[in-house]
Write a protein that holds these residues in place. Structure first.
Motif, PDB file in Angstrom:
ATOM      1  N   ASN A  39     -48.015  67.014 -17.393  1.00  0.00           N
ATOM      2  CA  ASN A  39     -47.457  68.127 -16.634  1.00  0.00           C
ATOM      3  C   ASN A  39     -46.010  67.840 -16.223  1.00  0.00           C
ATOM      4  O   ASN A  39     -45.135  68.705 -16.321  1.00  0.00           O
ATOM      5  N   LEU A  40     -45.756  66.617 -15.776  1.00  0.00           N
ATOM      6  CA  LEU A  40     -44.388  66.244 -15.405  1.00  0.00           C
ATOM      7  C   LEU A  40     -43.475  66.173 -16.622  1.00  0.00           C
ATOM      8  O   LEU A  40     -42.302  66.556 -16.560  1.00  0.00           O
ATOM      9  N   MET A  41     -44.014  65.704 -17.749  1.00  0.00           N
ATOM     10  CA  MET A  41     -43.185  65.567 -18.947  1.00  0.00           C
ATOM     11  C   MET A  41     -42.790  66.916 -19.532  1.00  0.00           C
ATOM     12  O   MET A  41     -41.715  67.051 -20.126  1.00  0.00           O
ATOM     13  N   VAL A  42     -43.642  67.922 -19.370  1.00  0.00           N
ATOM     14  CA  VAL A  42     -43.263  69.261 -19.835  1.00  0.00           C
ATOM     15  C   VAL A  42     -42.005  69.723 -19.113  1.00  0.00           C
ATOM     16  O   VAL A  42     -41.056  70.235 -19.724  1.00  0.00           O
ATOM     17  N   SER A  43     -41.980  69.540 -17.797  1.00  0.00           N
ATOM     18  CA  SER A  43     -40.803  69.928 -17.022  1.00  0.00           C
ATOM     19  C   SER A  43     -39.607  69.039 -17.348  1.00  0.00           C
ATOM     20  O   SER A  43     -38.480  69.517 -17.496  1.00  0.00           O
ATOM     21  N   TYR A  44     -39.852  67.753 -17.478  1.00  0.00           N
ATOM     22  CA  TYR A  44     -38.754  66.814 -17.727  1.00  0.00           C
ATOM     23  C   TYR A  44     -38.090  67.071 -19.079  1.00  0.00           C
ATOM     24  O   TYR A  44     -36.857  67.060 -19.190  1.00  0.00           O
ATOM     25  N   THR A  45     -38.893  67.294 -20.116  1.00  0.00           N
ATOM     26  CA  THR A  45     -38.299  67.540 -21.436  1.00  0.00           C
ATOM     27  C   THR A  45     -37.508  68.843 -21.454  1.00  0.00           C
ATOM     28  O   THR A  45     -36.499  68.947 -22.158  1.00  0.00           O
ATOM     29  N   VAL A  94     -29.578  69.249 -20.787  1.00  0.00           N
ATOM     30  CA  VAL A  94     -28.546  68.274 -20.429  1.00  0.00           C
ATOM     31  C   VAL A  94     -28.053  67.506 -21.658  1.00  0.00           C
ATOM     32  O   VAL A  94     -26.842  67.346 -21.864  1.00  0.00           O
ATOM     33  N   ASP A  95     -28.978  67.038 -22.477  1.00  0.00           N
ATOM     34  CA  ASP A  95     -28.610  66.141 -23.578  1.00  0.00           C
ATOM     35  C   ASP A  95     -28.342  66.861 -24.900  1.00  0.00           C
ATOM     36  O   ASP A  95     -27.530  66.395 -25.700  1.00  0.00           O
ATOM     37  N   LEU A  96     -29.046  67.980 -25.143  1.00  0.00           N
ATOM     38  CA  LEU A  96     -28.942  68.655 -26.434  1.00  0.00           C
ATOM     39  C   LEU A  96     -28.292  70.027 -26.348  1.00  0.00           C
ATOM     40  O   LEU A  96     -28.071  70.669 -27.368  1.00  0.00           O
ATOM     41  N   ASP A  97     -28.009  70.488 -25.102  1.00  0.00           N
ATOM     42  CA  ASP A  97     -27.452  71.831 -24.900  1.00  0.00           C
ATOM     43  C   ASP A  97     -28.333  72.882 -25.570  1.00  0.00           C
ATOM     44  O   ASP A  97     -27.857  73.790 -26.245  1.00  0.00           O
ATOM     45  N   SER A  99     -36.730  67.839 -31.036  1.00  0.00           N
ATOM     46  CA  SER A  99     -35.444  67.319 -30.574  1.00  0.00           C
ATOM     47  C   SER A  99     -34.902  66.270 -31.527  1.00  0.00           C
ATOM     48  O   SER A  99     -33.688  66.185 -31.756  1.00  0.00           O
ATOM     49  N   TRP A 100     -35.791  65.453 -32.086  1.00  0.00           N
ATOM     50  CA  TRP A 100     -35.361  64.468 -33.081  1.00  0.00           C
ATOM     51  C   TRP A 100     -34.760  65.156 -34.295  1.00  0.00           C
ATOM     52  O   TRP A 100     -33.710  64.744 -34.804  1.00  0.00           O
ATOM     53  N   ARG A 101     -35.420  66.215 -34.724  1.00  0.00           N
ATOM     54  CA  ARG A 101     -34.898  66.959 -35.880  1.00  0.00           C
ATOM     55  C   ARG A 101     -33.559  67.594 -35.553  1.00  0.00           C
ATOM     56  O   ARG A 101     -32.636  67.597 -36.382  1.00  0.00           O
ATOM     57  N   LEU A 102     -33.421  68.143 -34.340  1.00  0.00           N
ATOM     58  CA  LEU A 102     -32.166  68.791 -33.968  1.00  0.00           C
ATOM     59  C   LEU A 102     -31.023  67.792 -33.852  1.00  0.00           C
ATOM     60  O   LEU A 102     -29.861  68.136 -34.072  1.00  0.00           O
ATOM     61  N   SER A 103     -31.352  66.563 -33.466  1.00  0.00           N
ATOM     62  CA  SER A 103     -30.303  65.566 -33.266  1.00  0.00           C
ATOM     63  C   SER A 103     -29.817  64.958 -34.572  1.00  0.00           C
ATOM     64  O   SER A 103     -28.805  64.255 -34.587  1.00  0.00           O
ATOM     65  N   HIS A 117     -23.207  80.413 -30.299  1.00  0.00           N
ATOM     66  CA  HIS A 117     -24.248  81.376 -30.666  1.00  0.00           C
ATOM     67  C   HIS A 117     -25.353  80.692 -31.471  1.00  0.00           C
ATOM     68  O   HIS A 117     -26.518  81.081 -31.388  1.00  0.00           O
ATOM     69  N   PHE A 118     -24.990  79.690 -32.227  1.00  0.00           N
ATOM     70  CA  PHE A 118     -25.972  78.935 -33.007  1.00  0.00           C
ATOM     71  C   PHE A 118     -26.555  77.776 -32.189  1.00  0.00           C
ATOM     72  O   PHE A 118     -27.755  77.542 -32.204  1.00  0.00           O
ATOM     73  N   ARG A 119     -25.673  77.049 -31.479  1.00  0.00           N
ATOM     74  CA  ARG A 119     -26.112  75.839 -30.791  1.00  0.00           C
ATOM     75  C   ARG A 119     -27.169  76.140 -29.738  1.00  0.00           C
ATOM     76  O   ARG A 119     -28.149  75.401 -29.593  1.00  0.00           O
TER      77      ARG A 119
END
Length: 657
Positions: free
Chosen positions: A368-374, A380-383, A440-444, A637-639
């Protein structure tokens, strides 16, 4: 820019014996609803012209200014019975530049005022926000409404009793000081209404209208109008990220029962106070679990979930949304969930669940906490904000609390239900966190051309510089639907990526003109498309890809026949290995699938390059990768949609690792 609010009328048709400007709509006075909406589009300097029960209205707006941190000054018009034009004249010495003029007894969608402020305005003229949906189904407009007769964008006539008319005046105007001379002349001739002054400017060709499209507004003159305003405001309480339980159950209870009850019992209640109230009920539910009262705990968990919607509803109704409010809501929700899950774990262990209940409870709390944290870290990290039915930020809490609530209520029949609920919540939350981690790994990871078998290019806007021509053509044809050019342009660009007939059905479903307009678009497109140039970076990029052994393909929402003609006209036949085009049942996603099947391509080694995020949506189910090119839309618009993009086609070669 300043805003002049006309708030002098008595509202006799509402029949309440007080200024209707103070009439509460969903717990907020009409004049406050209006000023709060206007403040959200960037205006914080207001002149409120009072008349009937001036002292009460002035005292209210003075308090409103303090509560909301706005500059709101009152100016009394003792001649208000002569017409609202005399009230508008009171602002003559208060403004010396463009200003917004609005009726204080109207409820507006924010987008109406935002778009009105974006309109161009000539010196000495006026722009009126107009509703062109005369006679449309589901549009309830009072016969006493002010009407407009338009020729294109030009207002020819305005008034309550004009003959032929084809639009309604919504009560919002973008004005220049030239309005005051016309109002003074109209008042001197015996017509003290605002319409009288605007009519004088209209006869000189100085009044223009812009179409509000599907936006909503209500002129609250009667009890029926007040009910329509309340219904509209309540209909807008849901959020796009609402889950299934929220949509089908919680919102119906919170919007119709809990939120109205809170506003009636506690008129000054704020959204933050409701968030804290929900936290208190969560602690009460936790206490009931610890006291071995699972059925009562389950009922309170359900109420906590409903209150989780009420805080946002009150924020939207009172227009008190704030970044801190969202932050506070998220923080107390996490504490509330942790308390309820921990207490439920203790109950399940004592009820015979053993270590399975403990493991399930700990995993549920962590997940439950990780859902909010991610969700937070992705921004913050991936915009990037997660999207989709299961992964979208803000979704899932309603389902988790529903599962816990139902399990607790049925424990007299199914003793191990709470243990099962904890395991299910653990699976749901940690599954979402894991899926987000993979995404997120794929996006990075930048897309690499190494290992790419083929690239499929979109024709319009990516290879061929056709969008200026197609946009101008679409705007011209959409004027047949009485759409203003700016509105038509934004609607067209918002749906690019599919064929024009499909765009029309999406924008104006079932309209009798759709077939005729789509046919003319295709006919004129055929005549003009061949004259559109090829982008300068296309030929060199295609040559580099060919030399690297990457196969090149083309697809389009243009017909295959016209694609062939364009390639022949511009000498690109040999630059592509194959191409496809639109036909019924063969949109871009199907075209890509056919090209892959025809040439034996593995879809996970195929890249699609297009100029619109809509292309990525269409192609998601095919499994091919997408890279956007900044022709029509900027990088943001894409990011913000989690899509990789490049400045131009030449930049594709820099993706090769």
């Amino acid at each position: 820019m300043r805003c002049v609010v006309l708030a002098a009328g008595c509202g006799s048709r509402l029949g309440r014996g007080r200024s209707k400007l103070l009439e509460p709509v969903c717990g907020v006075a009409l004049v406050e609803q209006l000023i709060a909406t206007t403040a959200r589009v960037g205006i914080d300097d207001f002149f409120v012209v009072t008349g009937y029960q001036a002292e009460r209205v002035e005292a209210f707006v003075a308090d409103l200014a303090l509560r909301r941190g706005l500059r709101v000054t009152s100016h009394r018009n003792d001649a208000w019975p002569a017409g609202n034009g005399t009230s508008a004249l009171r602002a003559r010495d208060l403004v010396d530049d463009e200003f917004l003029l609005v009726m204080g007894d109207h409820v507006f969608d924010e987008q109406i005022l935002r778009r009105l402020l974006e309109q161009r305005i000539e010196p000495g003229s006026v722009v009126v926000a107009a509703d062109l949906r005369v006679g449309a189904d589901g549009i309830a407009i009072d016969d006493d409404a002010t009407k407009l007769l338009l020729e294109g964008e030009r207002v020819c006539e305005i008034g309550k009793d004009i003959g032929p008319y084809n639009a309604y005046d919504t009560g919002a105007f973008l004005c220049t000081p030239g309005i005051f001379e016309a109002l003074a002349a109209s008042t001197a001739s015996g017509d003290g209404t605002l319409s009288g002054g605007v009519q004088r400017l209209a006869h000189r060709g100085l009044v223009r209208a812009f179409d509000i499209g599907d936006a909503h507004w209500v002129d609250v003159d009667t009890a029926a109008d007040a009910r329509r305003a309340r219904a509209h405001l309540r209909a807008g309480l849901s959020k796009p990220e609402d889950g299934l339980v929220s949509r089908l159950l919680n919102r119906r209870i919170s919007g119709r029962v809990v939120t109205p009850l809170l506003l009636r019992l506690w008129p000054t209640i704020t959204a933050n106070q409701v968030s804290v109230l929900g936290f208190a009920f969560a602690l009460l539910a936790a206490g009931c679990f610890l006291a071995d009262w699972p059925v009562v705990a389950g009922a309170i968990v359900a109420l906590t979930s409903i209150l989780d919607g009420s805080d946002g509803e009150i924020a939207r109704l009172k227009q008190l949304r704030s970044p801190f409010g969202a932050y506070l809501d998220a923080v107390v929700d996490r504490y509330a969930d942790t308390a309820m899950l921990a207490a439920a774990t203790v109950y399940a262990w004592r009820a015979g669940g053993g270590w399975a209940a403990v493991v399930g409870g700990v995993a549920a709390g962590a997940g439950n906490l990780m859902v909010s944290y991610t969700s937070a870290r992705s921004v913050v990290d991936l915009d990037y904000r997660y999207r989709g039915r299961w992964l979208a930020a803000g979704r899932g809490r309603d389902l988790r609390l529903f599962v816990l609530s139902v399990a607790a209520i049925v424990t007299p029949v199914v003793p191990m239900a709470v243990s099962g609920a904890l395991l299910l919540i653990a699976l749901l939350t940690n599954g979402v966190a894991a899926a987000r981690l993979v995404l997120s790994w794929r996006l990075s990871r930048p897309w690499s051309l190494a290992g790419t078998q083929a690239i499929v290019f979109d024709l319009d806007g990516t290879v061929a510089d056709t969008m200026p021509f197609l946009t101008d053509l679409a705007v011209e044809l959409l004027s047949r639907y009485e759409l203003m050019p700016g509105d038509a342009r934004s609607r067209y660009l918002g749906t690019v990526g599919i064929d024009f007939a499909g765009q029309l059905e999406e924008l104006l479903p079932g309209h009798p003109l759709n077939g005729e307009v789509a046919a003319e678009f295709e006919r004129r497109k055929r005549a003009g498309l061949l004259r559109c140039r090829v982008f300068a970076d296309v030929t060199h990029t295609l040559a580099l890809l060919r030399g690297a052994g990457v196969r090149r393909f083309l697809c389009s929402s243009t017909t295959r026949e016209l694609v062939a003609a364009y390639l022949d006209e511009h000498g690109l036949d040999a630059a592509f290995d194959d191409y496809a085009g639109f036909e019924p049942g063969c949109s871009k996603d199907r075209q890509v699938e056919l090209l892959a099947e025809r040439h034996g391509l593995s879809r996970d080694r195929v890249l699609f390059v297009g100029d619109s995020p809509r292309d990525a949506e269409l192609l998601r189910r095919t499994g091919v990768h997408f890279v956007g090119v900044h022709r029509l839309f900027p990088a943001d618009h894409f990011r913000h949609r989690g899509l990789q993009s490049v400045d131009d086609l030449a930049a594709l070669t820099r993706l090769w690792h």
